[in-house]
Design a protein around this motif. Structure first.
Motif, PDB file in Angstrom:
ATOM      1  N   LEU A 163       0.825  -1.217   0.000  1.00  0.00           N
ATOM      2  CA  LEU A 163       0.000   0.000   0.000  1.00  0.00           C
ATOM      3  C   LEU A 163       0.857   1.265   0.000  1.00  0.00           C
ATOM      4  CD1 LEU A 163      -3.058  -0.926   2.273  1.00  0.00           C
ATOM      5  CD2 LEU A 163      -2.972  -0.710  -0.215  1.00  0.00           C
ATOM      6  N   ILE A 209     -11.318   2.618  -3.543  1.00  0.00           N
ATOM      7  CA  ILE A 209     -12.465   1.717  -3.711  1.00  0.00           C
ATOM      8  C   ILE A 209     -12.092   0.320  -3.208  1.00  0.00           C
ATOM      9  CG2 ILE A 209     -14.094   0.753  -5.393  1.00  0.00           C
ATOM     10  CD1 ILE A 209     -14.253   3.858  -4.966  1.00  0.00           C
ATOM     11  N   GLY A 210     -12.946  -0.242  -2.373  1.00  0.00           N
ATOM     12  CA  GLY A 210     -12.620  -1.524  -1.724  1.00  0.00           C
ATOM     13  C   GLY A 210     -11.599  -1.247  -0.637  1.00  0.00           C
ATOM     14  N   SER A 211     -11.920  -0.267   0.194  1.00  0.00           N
ATOM     15  CA  SER A 211     -10.939   0.326   1.108  1.00  0.00           C
ATOM     16  C   SER A 211     -10.689  -0.520   2.353  1.00  0.00           C
ATOM     17  CB  SER A 211     -11.425   1.719   1.517  1.00  0.00           C
ATOM     18  OG  SER A 211     -10.372   2.478   2.018  1.00  0.00           O
ATOM     19  N   ASP A 212     -11.598  -1.440   2.651  1.00  0.00           N
ATOM     20  CA  ASP A 212     -11.517  -2.277   3.858  1.00  0.00           C
ATOM     21  C   ASP A 212     -11.342  -1.389   5.097  1.00  0.00           C
ATOM     22  OD1 ASP A 212     -11.494  -4.410   5.518  1.00  0.00           O
ATOM     23  OD2 ASP A 212      -9.794  -5.440   4.623  1.00  0.00           O
ATOM     24  N   GLU A 214     -16.733   1.046   0.210  1.00  0.00           N
ATOM     25  CA  GLU A 214     -16.769  -0.397   0.527  1.00  0.00           C
ATOM     26  C   GLU A 214     -18.160  -0.937   0.208  1.00  0.00           C
ATOM     27  OE1 GLU A 214     -13.827  -3.049   1.310  1.00  0.00           O
ATOM     28  OE2 GLU A 214     -15.982  -3.392   1.388  1.00  0.00           O
ATOM     29  N   VAL A 215     -18.197  -2.123  -0.339  1.00  0.00           N
ATOM     30  CA  VAL A 215     -19.481  -2.717  -0.706  1.00  0.00           C
ATOM     31  C   VAL A 215     -19.985  -3.685   0.368  1.00  0.00           C
ATOM     32  CG1 VAL A 215     -18.647  -4.713  -2.023  1.00  0.00           C
ATOM     33  CG2 VAL A 215     -20.766  -3.582  -2.721  1.00  0.00           C
ATOM     34  N   VAL A 216     -19.076  -4.127   1.253  1.00  0.00           N
ATOM     35  CA  VAL A 216     -19.455  -5.096   2.286  1.00  0.00           C
ATOM     36  C   VAL A 216     -19.562  -4.380   3.633  1.00  0.00           C
ATOM     37  CG1 VAL A 216     -18.786  -7.238   3.452  1.00  0.00           C
ATOM     38  CG2 VAL A 216     -18.347  -6.973   1.006  1.00  0.00           C
ATOM     39  N   PRO A 257     -16.356  -4.648   6.455  1.00  0.00           N
ATOM     40  CA  PRO A 257     -15.245  -3.746   6.131  1.00  0.00           C
ATOM     41  C   PRO A 257     -15.658  -2.268   6.160  1.00  0.00           C
ATOM     42  CG  PRO A 257     -15.362  -5.547   4.549  1.00  0.00           C
ATOM     43  CD  PRO A 257     -16.537  -5.700   5.452  1.00  0.00           C
ATOM     44  N   LEU A 305     -11.610  -8.111 -11.591  1.00  0.00           N
ATOM     45  CA  LEU A 305     -12.565  -7.435 -10.702  1.00  0.00           C
ATOM     46  C   LEU A 305     -12.347  -5.921 -10.745  1.00  0.00           C
ATOM     47  CD1 LEU A 305     -14.839  -7.417  -8.633  1.00  0.00           C
ATOM     48  CD2 LEU A 305     -13.175  -7.927  -6.843  1.00  0.00           C
TER      49      LEU A 305
HETATM   50  N1  SAM Z   1      -7.850  -2.117  -0.618  1.00  0.00           N
HETATM   51  C1  SAM Z   1      -7.462  -2.794   0.608  1.00  0.00           C
HETATM   52  C2  SAM Z   1      -6.049  -3.283   0.512  1.00  0.00           C
HETATM   53  O1  SAM Z   1      -5.504  -3.283  -0.589  1.00  0.00           O
HETATM   54  O2  SAM Z   1      -5.485  -3.677   1.531  1.00  0.00           O
HETATM   55  C3  SAM Z   1      -8.410  -3.955   0.892  1.00  0.00           C
HETATM   56  C4  SAM Z   1      -8.282  -5.115  -0.039  1.00  0.00           C
HETATM   57  S1  SAM Z   1      -9.485  -6.353   0.314  1.00  0.00           S
HETATM   58  C5  SAM Z   1      -8.649  -7.807  -0.108  1.00  0.00           C
HETATM   59  C6  SAM Z   1     -10.688  -6.132  -0.953  1.00  0.00           C
HETATM   60  C7  SAM Z   1     -11.846  -5.277  -0.490  1.00  0.00           C
HETATM   61  O3  SAM Z   1     -12.605  -4.868  -1.619  1.00  0.00           O
HETATM   62  C8  SAM Z   1     -12.805  -6.022   0.421  1.00  0.00           C
HETATM   63  O4  SAM Z   1     -12.964  -5.296   1.616  1.00  0.00           O
HETATM   64  C9  SAM Z   1     -14.094  -6.088  -0.382  1.00  0.00           C
HETATM   65  O5  SAM Z   1     -15.237  -5.978   0.423  1.00  0.00           O
HETATM   66  C10 SAM Z   1     -13.961  -4.893  -1.302  1.00  0.00           C
HETATM   67  N2  SAM Z   1     -14.709  -4.964  -2.560  1.00  0.00           N
HETATM   68  C11 SAM Z   1     -14.818  -6.009  -3.408  1.00  0.00           C
HETATM   69  N3  SAM Z   1     -15.603  -5.691  -4.446  1.00  0.00           N
HETATM   70  C12 SAM Z   1     -15.988  -4.398  -4.266  1.00  0.00           C
HETATM   71  C13 SAM Z   1     -16.821  -3.499  -4.990  1.00  0.00           C
HETATM   72  N4  SAM Z   1     -17.423  -3.860  -6.121  1.00  0.00           N
HETATM   73  N5  SAM Z   1     -17.001  -2.256  -4.492  1.00  0.00           N
HETATM   74  C14 SAM Z   1     -16.419  -1.887  -3.333  1.00  0.00           C
HETATM   75  N6  SAM Z   1     -15.633  -2.693  -2.610  1.00  0.00           N
HETATM   76  C15 SAM Z   1     -15.420  -3.931  -3.066  1.00  0.00           C
END
Ligand code: SAM
Length: 225
Positions: free
Chosen positions: A6, A22-25, A46-48, A51, A97
């Motif tokens: 990161l 995006i997908g920030s966890d 975040e979509v979930v 997280p 993805l």
């Molecule tokens: N970005 C952080 C990192 O690199 O350490 C977290 C990576 S984590 C493995 C992937 C994250 O992406 C998960 O928290 C998941 O919920 C999120 N995610 C997956 N698909 C997504 C989407 N369509 N929109 C937003 N978040 C998404």
């Protein structure tokens, strides 16, 4: 402390950028960017729910609620026009993805001048997307951390020309041929050779033959390192 992975992503964020991660966890990346004075403001998407909750907590704990907005949304739906986002980071997912996220809400990219993408696998999908959508590779890095290999791709608007090998391997990574690069592709080649040897001649399909040709080409490239 931020992971090397990161930190590498962060190193490509221009100073003063307004960033959407995006997908920030846990929102570690946007928190780091704002704390370091690199990003002016940020959105963490975040979509979930789980997280998303950790992101909200982290931003609050670090006292950054004024500068970082956390949104529960699918991909670039987290970006609103009024945010004035200039750079987007998407890290820790597979290349396909990441591409599907970029393709789903293209209008969110309108004022974005830089994309910093960190695919865990299949970076090729991102280079193909970039070629087709008017983005050019500004830089790329391959790195290893905790036994895993990661690529970071930095895109700016523009056009580029990539041949097949460059699309697969990365034009810059292929020229630099770092130790991590050579190790990664030597391993891939060895895996493909095993698969190839397991298939008898009678079973050879066009697809397999094409793969084998690509492999032969790759061996030459990697061994020339
Ligand atoms: N970005 C952080 C990192 O690199 O350490 C977290 C990576 S984590 C493995 C992937 C994250 O992406 C998960 O928290 C998941 O919920 C999120 N995610 C997956 N698909 C997504 C989407 N369509 N929109 C937003 N978040 C998404």
């Amino acid at each position: 402390k931020l992971s090397k992975r990161l930190e590498t992503v962060a190193s490509f964020v221009p100073t003063g950028a307004v960033v959407a991660d995006i997908g920030s966890d846990h929102a570690y990346l946007p928190c780091y960017l704002v704390h370091k004075g690199i990003a002016a403001r940020a959105v963490a998407g975040e979509v979930v729910k789980g997280p998303y909750d950790s992101a909200v907590r982290q931003v609050r704990t670090e006292g950054l609620t004024e500068k970082i907005t956390v949104r529960l949304a699918d991909g670039l739906a987290a970006v609103e026009e009024a945010d004035g986002i200039t750079a987007i980071t998407i890290a820790g997912m597979g290349g396909p993805l990441i591409v599907s996220i970029l393709e789903k809400h293209p209008q969110a990219l309108k004022n974005v001048t830089r994309l910093i993408l960190q695919p865990n696998i299949h970076a090729k999908a991102i280079r193909e997307w970039a070629l087709e959508h008017g983005w050019a590779l500004q830089d790329e890095v391959i790195l290893q951390e905790d036994g895993k290999v990661y690529e970071v791709l930095v895109l700016q608007r523009g056009s580029m020309d990539l041949n097949e090998a460059q699309t697969l391997l990365g034009p810059k990574l292929m020229n630099t041929k770092s130790a991590v690069f050579v190790e990664k592709w030597s391993r891939e080649v060895a895996n493909w050779q095993r698969v190839q040897q397991a298939i008898s001649n009678a079973e050879q399909t066009e697809e397999n033959k094409a793969k084998f040709d690509e492999l032969t080409h790759l061996i030459a490239l990697v061994q020339g390192a």
